[in-house]
Enzyme design. Structure first.
Site, PDB file in Angstrom:
ATOM      1  N   LYS A 238     -14.585 -35.196  -7.426  1.00 26.96           N
ATOM      2  CA  LYS A 238     -13.421 -34.981  -8.288  1.00 26.96           C
ATOM      3  C   LYS A 238     -13.744 -34.078  -9.473  1.00 26.96           C
ATOM      4  O   LYS A 238     -12.867 -33.457 -10.028  1.00 26.96           O
ATOM      5  CB  LYS A 238     -12.889 -36.312  -8.838  1.00 26.96           C
ATOM      6  CG  LYS A 238     -12.066 -37.110  -7.852  1.00 26.96           C
ATOM      7  CD  LYS A 238     -12.868 -38.150  -7.250  1.00 26.96           C
ATOM      8  CE  LYS A 238     -12.318 -38.896  -6.089  1.00 26.96           C
ATOM      9  NZ  LYS A 238     -13.465 -39.297  -5.274  1.00 26.96           N
ATOM     10  N   ARG A 239     -14.978 -34.060  -9.847  1.00 30.16           N
ATOM     11  CA  ARG A 239     -15.376 -33.244 -10.984  1.00 30.16           C
ATOM     12  C   ARG A 239     -15.055 -31.771 -10.756  1.00 30.16           C
ATOM     13  O   ARG A 239     -14.910 -30.997 -11.676  1.00 30.16           O
ATOM     14  CB  ARG A 239     -16.883 -33.377 -11.247  1.00 30.16           C
ATOM     15  CG  ARG A 239     -17.283 -34.707 -11.815  1.00 30.16           C
ATOM     16  CD  ARG A 239     -18.743 -34.709 -12.213  1.00 30.16           C
ATOM     17  NE  ARG A 239     -19.653 -34.499 -11.076  1.00 30.16           N
ATOM     18  CZ  ARG A 239     -20.324 -33.386 -10.866  1.00 30.16           C
ATOM     19  NH1 ARG A 239     -20.200 -32.388 -11.693  1.00 30.16           N
ATOM     20  NH2 ARG A 239     -21.116 -33.276  -9.836  1.00 30.16           N
TER      21      ARG A 239
END
Length: 472
Positions: A238-239
């Site tokens: 998700k980063r």
RNA sequence: GCUCCCUUCGUCUAGCGGUCAGGACGCUGGCCUCUCACGCCGGUAACAGGGGUUCGAAUCCCCUAGGGAGCGCCA
């Protein structure tokens, strides 16, 4: 033998780009060989599987156009079948009951780690009579010696010693089957000929081949595709912004652009960069898939997206753009034909959201001028050209408000004043667009329309006057 | 720790014993031009390191380093 491939995600999240590429490869390979592509949902993990995830995965596949020929099949609906296979293995002595305690297993593992050997089950219950009516798991009797060879279509020949493998669990104490068992049973039952999956499964393959052999089945061909990494080379997460396929849709990417980007991530056909779906199907080849992991690079995706925005049918782009205009609070039916706006703007946007943002001025007055543009172009020297333009344009009948006529008006004003076209067009552009960038001034005027043009020129004149007054 | 996999420009890649190591994105110089883009022309930049094999290695072999995966009653 007709080719059959499958995409088998576990429904514990959305469809991410890595899974989408695996699905794409499975889809392309099946299509290319005139075979079938099946979708199977691996939901044996009752704890983590959700129907929302199933829906999200199917939504992603639908958006990308990865149509499956069969499925979706759900493993939770095939439990009796797995049970029958486990019983068969038990009957043949190829699997056994095990009731080793968690404590014993932990101890075993600690000892092995301390001895610097690979932690694995020691076969303690193989020859023990375990009470079938008390809690227990079923383990597979893995061969103790010899080697298992995986003849992988991408990595080549990979050999594993059976001594490295242990007796994996086929059925949990709650009676549910584990991944390695259900996968093998389904691939066999569904006639899968080619298993194309992420290379994180390469280590599972020898175990699966052993189970298949115990079942008297011929293993399918395997092709393990490398992982996709984030732009920083780390594992995708998700980063890294959008990793969900539908998030790319919402960000304004075209499905064909994402597909094209994905197919080139790990696969190539000489120097070709742009592939239509038809070309992908025709040219795709597992032998040409790279062995090394690759990282996801948004710049190149942007380039492809821009390419497709620019070269696709403006009508279709307009249809896809419409909701993005809506997010800006604009109703594109109230104003110029959106397809005409697309034709004028397509070369200027990398995404549909960007296209919507730079086209808003065609539908509504901009809030304020871009400071630099106003400072540079809406100066006292621009007053006369703008006033002149206003007068000339005002004389045009509505039906003459067309690109060609407008072009002549702007040119005439420039030559009458003895100015370069730029000295006239730039102030006018800033006046009606709010900034110094837009399509050609003639088409820009046409799209904005006469009323708004008049209104905005007046606004610019007032702006210039106010500014002059402030200075004095 | 053990097993397996991987390693060409910053990124995606071509290459499959003999190439000035090619293309694309990005970055960058220029052209075009009413602006911004688009387009076109040019530039920048790589074979992880070390040993072999060979007349000749990015290509074949070995070692090292680095990265990744697996070693679950997850998939």
């Amino acid at each position: 033998m007709t080719v059959r491939t499958r995409f088998a995600p576990s429904p514990t999240g959305y469809l991410h780009v890595g899974g989408a590429r695996t699905a794409l490869f499975c889809f392309l390979f099946a299509r290319k060989h005139g075979g079938q592509f099946v979708l199977r949902i691996e939901d044996t993990d009752l704890e983590r599987s959700t129907t929302e995830s199933v829906n999200a995965i199917m939504e992603g596949m639908t958006w990308l156009g990865l149509d499956y020929d069969e499925g979706p099949f759900f493993q939770t609906q095939r439990f009796e079948r797995y049970q029958a296979v486990i019983d068969e293995l038990l009957d043949k002595g190829l699997a056994y009951r095990c009731n080793c305690s968690k404590e014993r297993l932990d101890r075993l593992r600690d000892t092995q780690m301390a001895a610097k050997v690979k932690p694995r089950y020691d076969g303690h219950c193989r020859a023990r009579a375990v009470d079938p009516n008390a809690p227990h798991v079923i383990r597979f009797s893995n061969p103790v010696d010899g080697v298992v060879v995986v003849d992988d279509m991408i990595r080549g020949r990979v050999a594993f010693a059976n001594a490295e493998l242990d007796d994996l669990i086929l059925r949990r104490s709650d009676g549910s089957p584990t991944y390695n068992l259900s996968v093998v049973v389904d691939d066999a039952d569904m006639g899968i000929t080619h298993v194309i999956r992420g290379d994180d499964h390469l280590n599972n393959t020898p175990r699966q081949i052993n189970i298949l052999k115990a079942l008297g089945q011929t293993p399918p061909r395997y092709a393990h595709v490398p992982m996709i990494l984030g732009a920083d080379g780390a594992r995708l997460s998700k980063r890294h912004g959008a990793v969900s396929v539908v998030a790319y849709r919402d960000l304004g990417y075209l499905p064909e652009a994402l597909l094209n980007y994905l197919v080139r991530l790990g696969w190539s056909h000489g120097d070709q960069e742009v592939f239509s779906l038809e070309e992908m199907i025709e040219l795709f080849d597992l032998e040409a898939v790279n062995k090394a992991a690759s990282s996801f690079n948004t710049d190149k995706l942007d380039w492809l997206n821009q390419h497709y925005i620019q070269h696709s049918d403006p009508l279709r782009i307009a249809r896809l753009l419409s909701p993005h205009m809506g997010h800006l609070g604009i109703d594109p039916t109230e104003g110029p034909d959106l397809a005409e706006v697309v034709s004028a703007q397509a070369a200027r946007a990398k995404t549909l959201t960007e296209l919507a943002a730079i086209s808003a001025f065609c539908y509504e007055d901009f809030a304020e001028y871009d400071a630099d543009s106003a400072k540079k172009h809406l100066r006292p020297v621009a007053r006369e050209p703008l006033a002149r333009l206003r007068a000339e344009l005002d004389m045009l009948a509505l039906q003459d408000w067309q690109q060609e006529t407008l072009h002549h008006v702007v040119e005439r004003v420039a030559s009458d004043l003895g100015l370069n076209l730029g000295k006239v067009a730039q102030p006018l552009r800033v006046a009606i667009v709010g900034r110094a960038a837009s399509p050609g001034i003639d088409i820009t005027l046409q799209l904005v329309g006469k009323p708004a043009t008049m209104r905005r020129i007046d606004r610019a004149l007032a702006f210039i006057d106010a500014r002059a007054a402030a200075v004095n």
